[in-house]
Design an enzyme around this catalytic site. Structure first.
Site, PDB file in Angstrom:
ATOM      1  N   GLY A  22       0.797  -1.230   0.000  1.00 28.03           N
ATOM      2  CA  GLY A  22       0.000   0.000   0.000  1.00 28.03           C
ATOM      3  C   GLY A  22       0.824   1.273   0.000  1.00 28.03           C
ATOM      4  CB  SER A  23       4.440   1.985   0.196  1.00 27.24           C
ATOM      5  OG  SER A  23       4.941   1.047  -0.718  1.00 27.24           O
ATOM      6  N   GLY A  24       2.333   2.617  -2.508  1.00 34.19           N
ATOM      7  CA  GLY A  24       2.151   3.383  -3.740  1.00 34.19           C
ATOM      8  C   GLY A  24       2.978   2.910  -4.927  1.00 34.19           C
ATOM      9  CE  LYS A  25       5.664  -2.340  -3.368  1.00 35.63           C
ATOM     10  NZ  LYS A  25       4.776  -2.177  -2.191  1.00 35.63           N
ATOM     11  CB  SER A  26       0.937  -1.071  -8.116  1.00 35.47           C
ATOM     12  OG  SER A  26       1.472  -2.233  -7.597  1.00 35.47           O
ATOM     13  CB  THR A  27      -0.287   4.147  -7.542  1.00 35.90           C
ATOM     14  OG1 THR A  27      -1.196   3.320  -6.821  1.00 35.90           O
ATOM     15  CG2 THR A  27      -0.991   5.372  -8.058  1.00 35.90           C
ATOM     16  CD  GLU A  42       6.089  -7.803  -5.472  1.00 36.18           C
ATOM     17  OE1 GLU A  42       6.942  -8.709  -5.554  1.00 36.18           O
ATOM     18  OE2 GLU A  42       6.057  -6.976  -4.541  1.00 36.18           O
TER      19      GLU A  42
HETATM   20  N1  LIG Z   1      -7.799   1.508  -8.109  1.00 39.01           N
HETATM   21  C1  LIG Z   1      -7.721   1.947  -6.852  1.00 39.01           C
HETATM   22  N2  LIG Z   1      -8.764   2.533  -6.258  1.00 39.01           N
HETATM   23  C2  LIG Z   1      -8.688   3.013  -4.996  1.00 39.01           C
HETATM   24  N3  LIG Z   1      -7.593   2.945  -4.225  1.00 39.01           N
HETATM   25  C3  LIG Z   1      -6.514   2.355  -4.767  1.00 39.01           C
HETATM   26  C4  LIG Z   1      -6.519   1.830  -6.093  1.00 39.01           C
HETATM   27  N4  LIG Z   1      -5.295   1.302  -6.354  1.00 39.01           N
HETATM   28  C5  LIG Z   1      -4.574   1.493  -5.238  1.00 39.01           C
HETATM   29  N5  LIG Z   1      -5.290   2.118  -4.288  1.00 39.01           N
HETATM   30  C6  LIG Z   1      -4.826   2.508  -2.950  1.00 39.01           C
HETATM   31  O1  LIG Z   1      -3.674   3.334  -3.113  1.00 39.01           O
HETATM   32  C7  LIG Z   1      -2.670   2.989  -2.167  1.00 39.01           C
HETATM   33  C8  LIG Z   1      -1.408   2.565  -2.888  1.00 39.01           C
HETATM   34  O2  LIG Z   1      -1.673   1.338  -3.579  1.00 39.01           O
HETATM   35  P1  LIG Z   1      -0.608   0.611  -4.485  1.00 39.01           P
HETATM   36  O3  LIG Z   1      -1.279  -0.587  -5.083  1.00 39.01           O
HETATM   37  O4  LIG Z   1      -0.002   1.583  -5.418  1.00 39.01           O
HETATM   38  O5  LIG Z   1       0.472   0.166  -3.404  1.00 39.01           O
HETATM   39  P2  LIG Z   1       1.630  -0.926  -3.521  1.00 39.01           P
HETATM   40  O6  LIG Z   1       2.789  -0.375  -2.793  1.00 39.01           O
HETATM   41  O7  LIG Z   1       1.825  -1.322  -4.943  1.00 39.01           O
HETATM   42  O8  LIG Z   1       0.987  -2.135  -2.700  1.00 39.01           O
HETATM   43  P3  LIG Z   1       1.294  -3.728  -2.819  1.00 39.01           P
HETATM   44  O9  LIG Z   1       2.692  -3.950  -2.370  1.00 39.01           O
HETATM   45  O10 LIG Z   1       0.299  -4.308  -1.877  1.00 39.01           O
HETATM   46  O11 LIG Z   1       1.031  -4.128  -4.238  1.00 39.01           O
HETATM   47  C9  LIG Z   1      -3.270   1.898  -1.290  1.00 39.01           C
HETATM   48  O12 LIG Z   1      -3.792   2.482  -0.145  1.00 39.01           O
HETATM   49  C10 LIG Z   1      -4.372   1.315  -2.146  1.00 39.01           C
HETATM   50  O13 LIG Z   1      -5.406   0.802  -1.338  1.00 39.01           O
END
Ligand SMILES: Nc1ncnc2c1ncn2[C@@H]1O[C@H](COP(=O)(O)OP(=O)(O)OP(=O)(O)O)[C@@H](O)[C@H]1O
Length: 280
Positions: free
Chosen positions: A57-62, A178
């Protein structure tokens, strides 16, 4: 620079990516509002191999999806070779594989699965040579695999088909979310070899991974996110020296100690490193 038609793999072509003050808020102004990224500045140089790490949930995928032109950030911008680009244009030049990419297979044959991006981006081209090159690149024999049903391959083969399908149109940048997850030791080894081959082309690769201890040997630089903020950005050596040891596994802590005592943990084979983990 930006080419209209992609050359074959032998021609080296890259681009610099600048993430400028990017913030992203999902469902802004609603009760579901979620701030995924806050004021991110990040420059990815041509040919770099970057690890994006951080807790769930730290924002990596976003961040990766914004760089790949799949999501428009709610604040800030991303520049490619100094310019903003349209999403379609960006997607042509950045190949991205999501987590468990094989879950998104849709075609009945490996050939059709891999050929999709060529047919989409270069409809006038014959996809066969593209698919052949991509399959060869990931270590899949064209004649043996082209007519197989993608769903019935082994986990490692599926992952390689998925990677072939994102590099088939010969993008400049490869992004892997991943890539090792769910693979056995052999599958991980095959995938890391594909990453090493990509690096040899001097093309950019950005990897998200929780498995920092496996991936760190293969990357130049680490970016670490926490709650949507960038809390570290530097070389893998500086990452081991500076990051809060709270985040590090025993193996990474051992690598850190070796580094601090003047040894080079990245040149050690797995066996040697494991031996040192147990000795320390
Ligand atoms: N499509 C979406 N709609 C609403 N919130 C989202 C969406 N995608 C991600 N989030 C939220 O944005 C934040 C960052 O998510 P993200 O998937 O970028 O994190 P991450 O570091 O890739 O997590 P992980 O390691 O679990 O894959 C999280 O709080 C997530 O719940």
């Amino acid at each position: 620079m930006w080419l209209k038609r992609r050359p074959v793999f032998v021609i080296i072509f890259n681009m610099k990516i600048e993430v400028v003050n990017v913030t992203h808020i999902f469902y802004r102004g609603t009760p579901l509002e979620r701030i995924a990224l806050r004021d991110i500045d990040l420059t990815i140089e041509e040919g770099e191999c970057l690890l994006v790490a951080g807790n769930t949930g730290s924002g990596k995928s976003t961040l990766l999806q914004i760089i790949a032109g799949l999501i428009e950030p709610t604040g800030g911008q991303v520049l490619y070779d100094g310019r903003q680009r349209k999403g379609y244009e960006v997607r042509k030049h950045i190949g991205i594989a999501f987590q468990y990419p094989e879950d998104q297979f849709f075609a009945e044959t490996v050939f059709d699965e891999i050929a999709f991006a060529v047919r989409n981006f270069y409809p006038d081209e014959d996809p066969v040579p593209f698919v052949k090159r991509a399959m060869e690149f990931v270590g899949l024999n064209f004649d043996e695999f082209k007519d197989r049903v993608p769903f019935f391959l082994s986990g490692g083969e599926k992952r390689r088909v998925a990677i072939a399908s994102v590099i088939v149109h010969e993008p400049d940048v490869l992004m892997l979310d991943e890539p090792l997850v769910g693979l056995d030791r052999e599958g991980k080894g095959d995938l890391l070899r594909v990453i090493e081959k990509w690096k040899k082309l001097k093309r950019t690769v950005v990897i998200i991974s929780h498995d920092i201890e496996t991936v760190i040997k293969h990357v130049d630089r680490v970016v670490f996110l926490e709650n949507g903020r960038k809390i570290f950005d530097g070389s893998r050596e500086d990452f081991l020296r500076e990051i809060d040891v709270h985040y590090l596994t025993t193996r990474l802590r051992t690598m850190r100690r070796l580094l601090l005592s003047g040894e080079d943990p990245f040149s050690m084979g797995d066996e040697e490193l494991i031996d040192r983990v147990y000795r320390i």
